[in-house]
Scaffold this active site. Structure first.
Site, PDB file in Angstrom:
ATOM      1  N   LYS A 166      23.177  57.643   6.421  1.00  0.00           N
ATOM      2  CA  LYS A 166      22.679  56.622   7.335  1.00  0.00           C
ATOM      3  C   LYS A 166      22.983  55.252   6.736  1.00  0.00           C
ATOM      4  CE  LYS A 166      18.547  54.817   9.529  1.00  0.00           C
ATOM      5  NZ  LYS A 166      17.130  55.008   9.827  1.00  0.00           N
TER       6      LYS A 166
ATOM      7  N   LYS B  61      25.231  58.447  10.892  1.00  0.00           N
ATOM      8  CA  LYS B  61      24.675  57.434  11.774  1.00  0.00           C
ATOM      9  C   LYS B  61      25.021  56.041  11.276  1.00  0.00           C
ATOM     10  CE  LYS B  61      20.252  55.641  13.067  1.00  0.00           C
ATOM     11  NZ  LYS B  61      18.898  55.548  12.682  1.00  0.00           N
TER      12      LYS B  61
HETATM   13  C1  PBG Z   1      14.050  54.606  11.618  1.00  0.00           C
HETATM   14  C2  PBG Z   1      15.222  54.721  12.513  1.00  0.00           C
HETATM   15  C3  PBG Z   1      16.102  53.718  12.964  1.00  0.00           C
HETATM   16  C4  PBG Z   1      16.974  54.333  13.873  1.00  0.00           C
HETATM   17  C5  PBG Z   1      16.643  55.685  13.907  1.00  0.00           C
HETATM   18  N1  PBG Z   1      15.572  55.899  13.055  1.00  0.00           N
HETATM   19  C6  PBG Z   1      16.121  52.259  12.710  1.00  0.00           C
HETATM   20  C7  PBG Z   1      16.442  51.724  11.395  1.00  0.00           C
HETATM   21  O1  PBG Z   1      16.736  52.427  10.433  1.00  0.00           O
HETATM   22  O2  PBG Z   1      16.353  50.503  11.289  1.00  0.00           O
HETATM   23  C8  PBG Z   1      18.054  53.657  14.651  1.00  0.00           C
HETATM   24  C9  PBG Z   1      18.417  54.289  15.954  1.00  0.00           C
HETATM   25  C10 PBG Z   1      19.161  53.405  16.896  1.00  0.00           C
HETATM   26  O3  PBG Z   1      19.563  52.274  16.571  1.00  0.00           O
HETATM   27  O4  PBG Z   1      19.373  53.856  18.046  1.00  0.00           O
HETATM   28  N2  PBG Z   1      14.307  54.222  10.319  1.00  0.00           N
END
Ligand code: PBG
Length: 340
Positions: free
Chosen positions: A212, A265
């Protein structure tokens, strides 16, 4: 033998031919639809930067879940907007937390739908970070050299694992079928696995947000989930967009710690990461087409700069071609409708 013996256009002449030789196909069975659940009832509040995406009260989330299932989409992932936030992320692991309430309600009404629970703390912490924050300079030298606002805090890793584990167990208890940690603390998959097993949830799989990235493409999500960090950013725990090899190490560690499925992601700007992960690892691989990817398509389409439906389906088929077996996407319902 090249041209004129070889003419690749021969197989592109009709849709029947093109369809016969098509290498990649989308099916609703590979989609996961994200839902943002909020307190209240009868509530459907559209997210400003994500037209067509809503904050839903539990009763509305149940209706939505029913619709998702009717469209042949097997799974949803739940995000929560708690009543209140604090410094212990109480709303994340409380037995009557918003995600726990939603999971119970959906489980009892829409039995076979797979419920994923996003396990993270940012939506529940008053400071909006994904772990516990310890303030104070990390080192005097760094604090003196850097602007004060950035050097004065630390996201504490190991102490955060305990809250994340508690959150995972409370979600499993509420009926969440698949635990999806997205916090990017080191060691959280192992910690969550041990906690789930200890609590008797040995059959609950973990889908790890393994690679991520610290991405600007999450902007609209932070509005949808009200989870923007109040200071600093997430670069000390989420990955540097410049790194591919590090992503493979992240995935490898999560696999060793017991992840059942892995995720990359965002999706479209990171297709090389998806493709490399597909080659190296044999676990089911998911990709998250994130809020910013969705918002860009929606915004350009509103300006009539692109053909919305066409770009939506193209983006999804390309994510799949790169190697994702599952796609988390805000287009799940609409794409499923088109595929029917
Ligand atoms: C929680 C999380 C996030 C997303 C999914 N889980 C936000 C982040 O890490 O700031 C992003 C999902 C999206 O942008 O559609 N940490």
């Amino acid at each position: 033998m090249a041209f004129p013996a070889n003419r690749l256009r021969r197989l592109r002449r009709t849709e029947t031919l093109r369809s016969m030789v098509r290498e990649t196909r989308l099916t609703p069975e590979s989609f996961v639809y994200p839902l943002f659940v909020c307190p209240g009832s009868g509530l459907r509040k559209e997210v400003r930067s994500m037209p067509g995406v809503f904050n839903l009260s539990v009763d509305e989330a149940v209706k939505e879940a029913r619709e998702v299932q009717a469209l042949g989409v097997p799974s949803i992932i739940l995000f929560g907007l708690p009543e209140k936030k604090d410094e212990a992320a109480t709303g994340a692991w409380a037995d009557d937390g918003i995600v726990q309430r939603a999971a119970r309600a959906i489980k009892s009404e829409v039995r076979d739908l797979l419920i994923m629970g996003d396990v993270c703390l940012c939506e529940y912490m008053s400071h909006g970070h994904c772990g516990i924050v310890k303030s104070g300079p990390q080192s005097l030298g760094a604090a003196a050299a850097a602007p004060p606002a950035t050097a004065e805090y630390e996201i504490v890793n190991d102490a955060s694992l305990e809250i994340l584990s508690r959150t995972a167990v409370s979600q499993a208890r509420a009926g969440v079928d698949i635990i999806a940690p997205s916090d990017m603390m080191d060691g959280r998959v192992g910690a969550i696995r041990r906690a789930l097993d200890h609590a008797g949830y040995t059959n609950t799989p973990i889908l790890s947000y393994a690679a991520k990235y610290a991405s600007g493409f999450y902007g609209p999500f932070r509005e949808a989930a009200d989870s923007a960090p109040q200071f600093g950013d997430r670069r000390s725990y989420q990955m540097d967009p410049a790194n591919l090899r590090e992503a493979m190490r992240e995935i490898e560690l999560d696999v060793e710690e017991g992840a059942d499925m892995i995720m990359v992601k965002p999706a479209m700007p990171y297709l090389d990461v998806i493709a490399t992960a597909r080659e190296r690892f044999d676990l089911p691989l998911a990709a998250y087409q994130v809020s910013g990817e969705y918002a860009m398509i929606e915004a350009a389409a509103r300006n009539q700069w692109i053909d919305r439906q066409r770009v939506m389906m193209e983006s999804l088929v390309c994510i799949r071609r790169a190697g994702a077996s599952m796609i988390l996407t805000y287009y799940a319902k609409e794409a499923a409708r088109l595929l029917a």
